[in-house]
Design an enzyme around this catalytic site. Structure first.
Site, PDB file in Angstrom:
ATOM      1  N   ARG A 131      76.098-110.018 -70.955  1.00 29.99           N
ATOM      2  CA  ARG A 131      76.574-110.680 -72.176  1.00 29.99           C
ATOM      3  C   ARG A 131      77.522-109.786 -72.974  1.00 29.99           C
ATOM      4  O   ARG A 131      78.431-110.276 -73.643  1.00 29.99           O
ATOM      5  CB  ARG A 131      75.389-111.103 -73.043  1.00 29.99           C
ATOM      6  N   LYS A 163      59.952-127.248 -65.499  1.00 29.61           N
ATOM      7  CA  LYS A 163      59.478-128.490 -66.125  1.00 29.61           C
ATOM      8  C   LYS A 163      60.476-129.641 -66.117  1.00 29.61           C
ATOM      9  O   LYS A 163      61.653-129.450 -66.385  1.00 29.61           O
ATOM     10  CB  LYS A 163      59.132-128.204 -67.580  1.00 29.61           C
TER      11      LYS A 163
HETATM   12  P1  AMP Z   1      62.959-122.687 -66.077  1.00 26.64           P
HETATM   13  O1  AMP Z   1      62.705-121.659 -67.137  1.00 26.64           O
HETATM   14  O2  AMP Z   1      62.490-124.045 -66.405  1.00 26.64           O
HETATM   15  O3  AMP Z   1      64.381-122.640 -65.539  1.00 26.64           O
HETATM   16  O4  AMP Z   1      62.028-122.266 -64.862  1.00 26.64           O
HETATM   17  C1  AMP Z   1      62.177-121.070 -64.174  1.00 26.64           C
HETATM   18  C2  AMP Z   1      60.852-120.638 -63.659  1.00 26.64           C
HETATM   19  O5  AMP Z   1      60.289-121.701 -62.893  1.00 26.64           O
HETATM   20  C3  AMP Z   1      60.924-119.434 -62.759  1.00 26.64           C
HETATM   21  O6  AMP Z   1      60.239-118.374 -63.356  1.00 26.64           O
HETATM   22  C4  AMP Z   1      60.221-119.888 -61.483  1.00 26.64           C
HETATM   23  O7  AMP Z   1      59.327-118.929 -60.975  1.00 26.64           O
HETATM   24  C5  AMP Z   1      59.461-121.112 -61.943  1.00 26.64           C
HETATM   25  N1  AMP Z   1      59.202-122.070 -60.865  1.00 26.64           N
HETATM   26  C6  AMP Z   1      60.076-122.612 -60.017  1.00 26.64           C
HETATM   27  N2  AMP Z   1      59.462-123.413 -59.131  1.00 26.64           N
HETATM   28  C7  AMP Z   1      58.150-123.379 -59.416  1.00 26.64           C
HETATM   29  C8  AMP Z   1      57.001-123.985 -58.850  1.00 26.64           C
HETATM   30  N3  AMP Z   1      57.092-124.805 -57.802  1.00 26.64           N
HETATM   31  N4  AMP Z   1      55.812-123.713 -59.408  1.00 26.64           N
HETATM   32  C9  AMP Z   1      55.715-122.881 -60.464  1.00 26.64           C
HETATM   33  N5  AMP Z   1      56.774-122.287 -61.050  1.00 26.64           N
HETATM   34  C10 AMP Z   1      57.970-122.520 -60.535  1.00 26.64           C
END
Ligand code: AMP
Length: 396
Positions: A37, A200
């Protein structure tokens, strides 16, 4: 094209230019662990120095409740000084624009640089209260917003200050971010493919909905895929599931069908008993997830399916990893997608946050057309929302 005044349109010689940057960088034991950044802010800063401005930089860092050494921008001043190969005066001042900062600004010469203390040391900042906006404006003849990563928040230093400074503009980084994301979303060279992953569904509801109006293909992976499996009537064991979002998942699949969008969800998944590298794991089809196991990555067939879907794509936007990429055993899906994008003859845009981290950790950072510096801001952009920090700047 962005219809906002830019640094190119300004005359700043001898003027005090307040530049809002996004220096919200990770710091461990006083050391900055990712300087992306800061590097991204350099073109605007260098331009203003070269034009003879008195360059006053400001940013937030983390979420301090009150002034605290843990959240000081002092390490950023040191790193900036190294990168610019010139002195950057750090205006240590718990009031941000208190006596110390004013003294530092008072003795500035053309082309010199001062960095103010963390804007969130002032309680007014995140409430966008005029008293702090006026303080910021009192030390500026011109205001430049180059903090794309903070532009989705209406705070004093991103929005409020523009009420009290007559001349405002966007910086080069802001321009670049908006041109890449804006062209992709509003004027894409087709085929246009979006890949959405991460943990999510609830975080990406509006993104899915908005992108379904724009893309040719929408690819789903990561933790949010399991809510779609459930929507198809499959059991998901202990996988991430947002039961209350199942009706929404159905609605989105129906919308894709009605719009003729190729909507892809995984056909197989890697499952494990625990999110640990030494836990047992295997690949199963999406209708065979075992009751006590959880899905943590897309499976091999899905990787092939997604690689095929990306063949010939001309614009790709990717936000969110395909699995728990932080652990080697569950990183294959994310790795394969990153590698496929790296080899594509297409405009490839990586949303900020975890997908940007994944692409960089996996070594494909310099193969992408654009990696956004703003996670939340790029998501809001993909939702089709106006960013208040951009809206507040003067039009051309
Ligand atoms: P986000 O912050 O929503 O972009 O999510 C990123 C996080 O989602 C990362 O730390 C990943 O480890 C987690 N993640 C991705 N796929 C899965 C899954 N199938 N189960 C649990 N966590 C996940």
């Amino acid at each position: 094209m962005l219809n906002k005044r830019s640094v190119e349109d300004l005359q700043v010689k001898g003027k005090r230019v307040l530049v809002r940057c996004d220096f919200n960088v990770p710091i461990q034991n006083g050391e900055i662990t990712d300087i992306n950044r800061i590097v991204a802010a350099l073109p605007t800063i260098k331009k203003l120095i070269a034009d003879g401005g008195k360059v006053i930089l400001c940013s937030h860092l983390g979420k301090p409740k009150e002034p605290s050494p843990q959240f000081t921008l002092d390490p950023v001043a040191k790193k900036l000084s190294e990168l610019l190969e010139k002195e950057v005066v750090f205006a240590k001042d718990d009031e941000v624009v208190g006596a110390n900062a004013k003294a530092a600004i008072g003795s500035m010469k053309e082309g010199s640089v001062v960095l103010l203390e963390n804007t969130r040391f002032r309680k007014e900042e995140s409430k966008n209260i005029d008293s702090f906006s006026e303080d910021l404006a009192s030390i500026a003849d011109v205001y430049v917003n180059d903090a794309f990563g903070s532009s989705h928040r209406a705070h004093c230093s991103t929005v409020g200050v523009t009420k009290f400074v007559e001349i405002s503009a966007v910086g080069y980084l802001m321009q670049k971010e908006i041109e890449y994301l804006g062209n992709a979303v509003n004027n894409p060279v087709r085929p246009f493919v979006a890949i959405l992953g991460g943990s999510k569904v609830s975080d990406k509801i509006n993104v899915i909905n908005n992108l379904l109006d724009k893309v040719d293909t929408l690819i789903i992976g990561g933790g949010m895929a399991y809510t779609f499996f459930k929507a198809l009537g499959h059991e998901v064991g202990k996988s991430l599931l947002e039961e209350d979002k199942v009706p929404y998942a159905i609605e989105m699949m129906d919308k894709a069908k009605a719009k003729g969008v190729n909507f892809l969800i995984p056909v197989d998944t890697v499952i494990t008993t625990e999110i640990k590298n030494d836990a047992p794991f295997e690949t199963v089809s999406i209708d065979s997830i075992k009751a006590d196991w959880m899905g943590v990555d897309i499976g091999e067939k899905t990787r092939e399916l997604y690689k095929d879907a990306l063949k010939g794509a001309k614009t790709v936007v990717w936000n969110g990893p395909m699995g728990v990429f932080e652990l080697e055993n569950f990183a294959k899906g994310t790795f394969e997608i990153a590698k496929t994008l790296a080899d594509l003859d297409a405009t490839t845009i990586i949303g900020g946050g975890d997908s940007a981290a994944a692409v960089n950790i996996l070594g494909f950072g310099d193969k992408m057309s654009h990696i956004s510096t703003g996670g939340g801001a790029s998501l809001e952009f993909l939702e089709g929302k106006d960013l208040p920090g951009v809206e507040a700047v003067n039009d051309k």
